[in-house]
Design an enzyme around this catalytic site. Structure first.
Site, PDB file in Angstrom:
ATOM      1  N   CYS A  74     -49.537  35.770  -7.046  1.00 40.55           N
ATOM      2  CA  CYS A  74     -49.604  35.651  -5.593  1.00 40.55           C
ATOM      3  C   CYS A  74     -49.995  34.224  -5.205  1.00 40.55           C
ATOM      4  O   CYS A  74     -50.990  33.694  -5.702  1.00 40.55           O
ATOM      5  CB  CYS A  74     -50.637  36.658  -5.083  1.00 40.55           C
ATOM      6  SG  CYS A  74     -51.240  36.362  -3.430  1.00 40.55           S
ATOM      7  N   GLU A  75     -49.227  33.621  -4.341  1.00 44.85           N
ATOM      8  CA  GLU A  75     -49.527  32.247  -3.930  1.00 44.85           C
ATOM      9  C   GLU A  75     -50.731  32.157  -3.001  1.00 44.85           C
ATOM     10  O   GLU A  75     -51.269  31.078  -2.804  1.00 44.85           O
ATOM     11  CB  GLU A  75     -48.311  31.588  -3.284  1.00 44.85           C
ATOM     12  CG  GLU A  75     -47.914  32.133  -1.950  1.00 44.85           C
ATOM     13  CD  GLU A  75     -46.643  31.504  -1.395  1.00 44.85           C
ATOM     14  OE1 GLU A  75     -46.578  31.337  -0.179  1.00 44.85           O
ATOM     15  OE2 GLU A  75     -45.718  31.172  -2.175  1.00 44.85           O
ATOM     16  N   HIS A  76     -51.159  33.272  -2.461  1.00 45.20           N
ATOM     17  CA  HIS A  76     -52.294  33.249  -1.531  1.00 45.20           C
ATOM     18  C   HIS A  76     -53.642  33.335  -2.238  1.00 45.20           C
ATOM     19  O   HIS A  76     -54.617  32.752  -1.787  1.00 45.20           O
ATOM     20  CB  HIS A  76     -52.177  34.405  -0.526  1.00 45.20           C
ATOM     21  CG  HIS A  76     -50.961  34.309   0.314  1.00 45.20           C
ATOM     22  ND1 HIS A  76     -50.168  35.400   0.591  1.00 45.20           N
ATOM     23  CD2 HIS A  76     -50.374  33.251   0.922  1.00 45.20           C
ATOM     24  CE1 HIS A  76     -49.145  35.007   1.337  1.00 45.20           C
ATOM     25  NE2 HIS A  76     -49.245  33.720   1.546  1.00 45.20           N
ATOM     26  N   HIS A  77     -53.704  34.104  -3.352  1.00 42.81           N
ATOM     27  CA  HIS A  77     -54.985  34.307  -4.039  1.00 42.81           C
ATOM     28  C   HIS A  77     -54.932  33.946  -5.516  1.00 42.81           C
ATOM     29  O   HIS A  77     -55.934  34.066  -6.210  1.00 42.81           O
ATOM     30  CB  HIS A  77     -55.427  35.772  -3.901  1.00 42.81           C
ATOM     31  CG  HIS A  77     -55.560  36.200  -2.480  1.00 42.81           C
ATOM     32  ND1 HIS A  77     -54.581  36.924  -1.835  1.00 42.81           N
ATOM     33  CD2 HIS A  77     -56.542  35.977  -1.576  1.00 42.81           C
ATOM     34  CE1 HIS A  77     -54.966  37.139  -0.581  1.00 42.81           C
ATOM     35  NE2 HIS A  77     -56.138  36.585  -0.401  1.00 42.81           N
ATOM     36  N   GLN A 115     -43.708  38.176  -2.831  1.00 46.62           N
ATOM     37  CA  GLN A 115     -42.664  39.090  -3.274  1.00 46.62           C
ATOM     38  C   GLN A 115     -41.410  38.984  -2.423  1.00 46.62           C
ATOM     39  O   GLN A 115     -40.291  39.057  -2.935  1.00 46.62           O
ATOM     40  CB  GLN A 115     -43.217  40.514  -3.269  1.00 46.62           C
ATOM     41  CG  GLN A 115     -42.242  41.551  -3.769  1.00 46.62           C
ATOM     42  CD  GLN A 115     -42.864  42.928  -3.853  1.00 46.62           C
ATOM     43  OE1 GLN A 115     -44.057  43.073  -4.085  1.00 46.62           O
ATOM     44  NE2 GLN A 115     -42.059  43.956  -3.666  1.00 46.62           N
ATOM     45  N   HIS A 143     -49.974  44.756  -6.258  1.00 46.39           N
ATOM     46  CA  HIS A 143     -50.578  43.433  -6.055  1.00 46.39           C
ATOM     47  C   HIS A 143     -52.073  43.489  -6.314  1.00 46.39           C
ATOM     48  O   HIS A 143     -52.799  44.216  -5.630  1.00 46.39           O
ATOM     49  CB  HIS A 143     -50.311  42.968  -4.623  1.00 46.39           C
ATOM     50  CG  HIS A 143     -48.874  42.649  -4.379  1.00 46.39           C
ATOM     51  ND1 HIS A 143     -48.430  41.364  -4.194  1.00 46.39           N
ATOM     52  CD2 HIS A 143     -47.771  43.440  -4.315  1.00 46.39           C
ATOM     53  CE1 HIS A 143     -47.116  41.374  -4.006  1.00 46.39           C
ATOM     54  NE2 HIS A 143     -46.699  42.629  -4.088  1.00 46.39           N
ATOM     55  N   CYS A 145     -54.189  41.301  -5.625  1.00 49.74           N
ATOM     56  CA  CYS A 145     -54.950  40.777  -4.481  1.00 49.74           C
ATOM     57  C   CYS A 145     -55.307  41.895  -3.503  1.00 49.74           C
ATOM     58  O   CYS A 145     -56.272  41.784  -2.758  1.00 49.74           O
ATOM     59  CB  CYS A 145     -54.194  39.652  -3.782  1.00 49.74           C
ATOM     60  SG  CYS A 145     -52.584  40.115  -3.133  1.00 49.74           S
TER      61      CYS A 145
END
Length: 183
Positions: A74-77, A115, A143, A145
């Site tokens: 995940c690019e956010h977490h 995704q 996920h 996250c």
């Protein structure tokens, strides 16, 4: 020690760990090596993984490869998400070697990613490589996250789809694909 190793060592220290304790001595090096592998999609091209495995064929019926296991980050977490990818396409004079679908999924999975974008990138790559009349890609993933932090929902699953060409324009084609992958 590489620059990436040093950063991992600093992160561990910032978290309050004793970076000199036995169990952590080689952790920065191992973590850096693992991250380089997990993000190897940045240094791998589609041409490299396809490696010429596109073959002439007079088949014009749907080809489906389902259940391609993958993991991504995940690019956010920077936490993993993992699941299965289903790909269907309508050949237009050319077919792609079976293992190449899994390799294409890995190229995009091994990047920091969401995704939704990964689903489209896979569809675009299959279309570009094969010149097909249409492609459908469905990804089902869990996920970390969402499971390990935040709302902590263990049984949640995200499903994304991208339909292009005949899969988008023709409901019967879309329905056949959905039926073949059990959705």
């Amino acid at each position: 020690m590489s620059n990436l190793d040093q950063h991992y060592k600093q992160i561990l220290a910032e978290l309050g760990e004793d970076v000199d304790r036995e169990g952590l001595l080689d952790t920065p090096k191992r973590a850096a090596k693992a991250m380089q592998f997990l993000t190897s999609g940045y240094t791998t091209s589609i041409d490299e993984v396809v490696n010429g495995a596109v073959f002439s064929s007079d088949n014009d019926e749907m080809v489906v490869v389902e259940g391609i296991e993958f993991y991504s980050m995940c690019e956010h977490h920077m936490l993993p998400f993992l699941g299965k990818c289903h790909i269907g396409y309508l050949p237009n004079g050319k077919v792609l070697g079976l293992s190449k679908f899994a390799r294409i999924v890995d190229v995009f999975g091994r990047r920091f990613q969401i995704q939704e974008n990964m689903t489209k990138q896979i569809a675009d790559a299959v279309t570009e490589v094969t010149g097909c009349r249409g492609v459908g890609v469905i990804i089902e993933a869990k996920h970390m996250c969402m499971m390990m932090r935040g709302v902590q929902k263990q049984n949640s699953m995200m499903r994304t789809s991208v339909m292009q060409g005949a899969f988008r324009d023709n409901q019967a084609t879309r329905n056949e694909f959905m039926r073949l992958v059990g959705l």
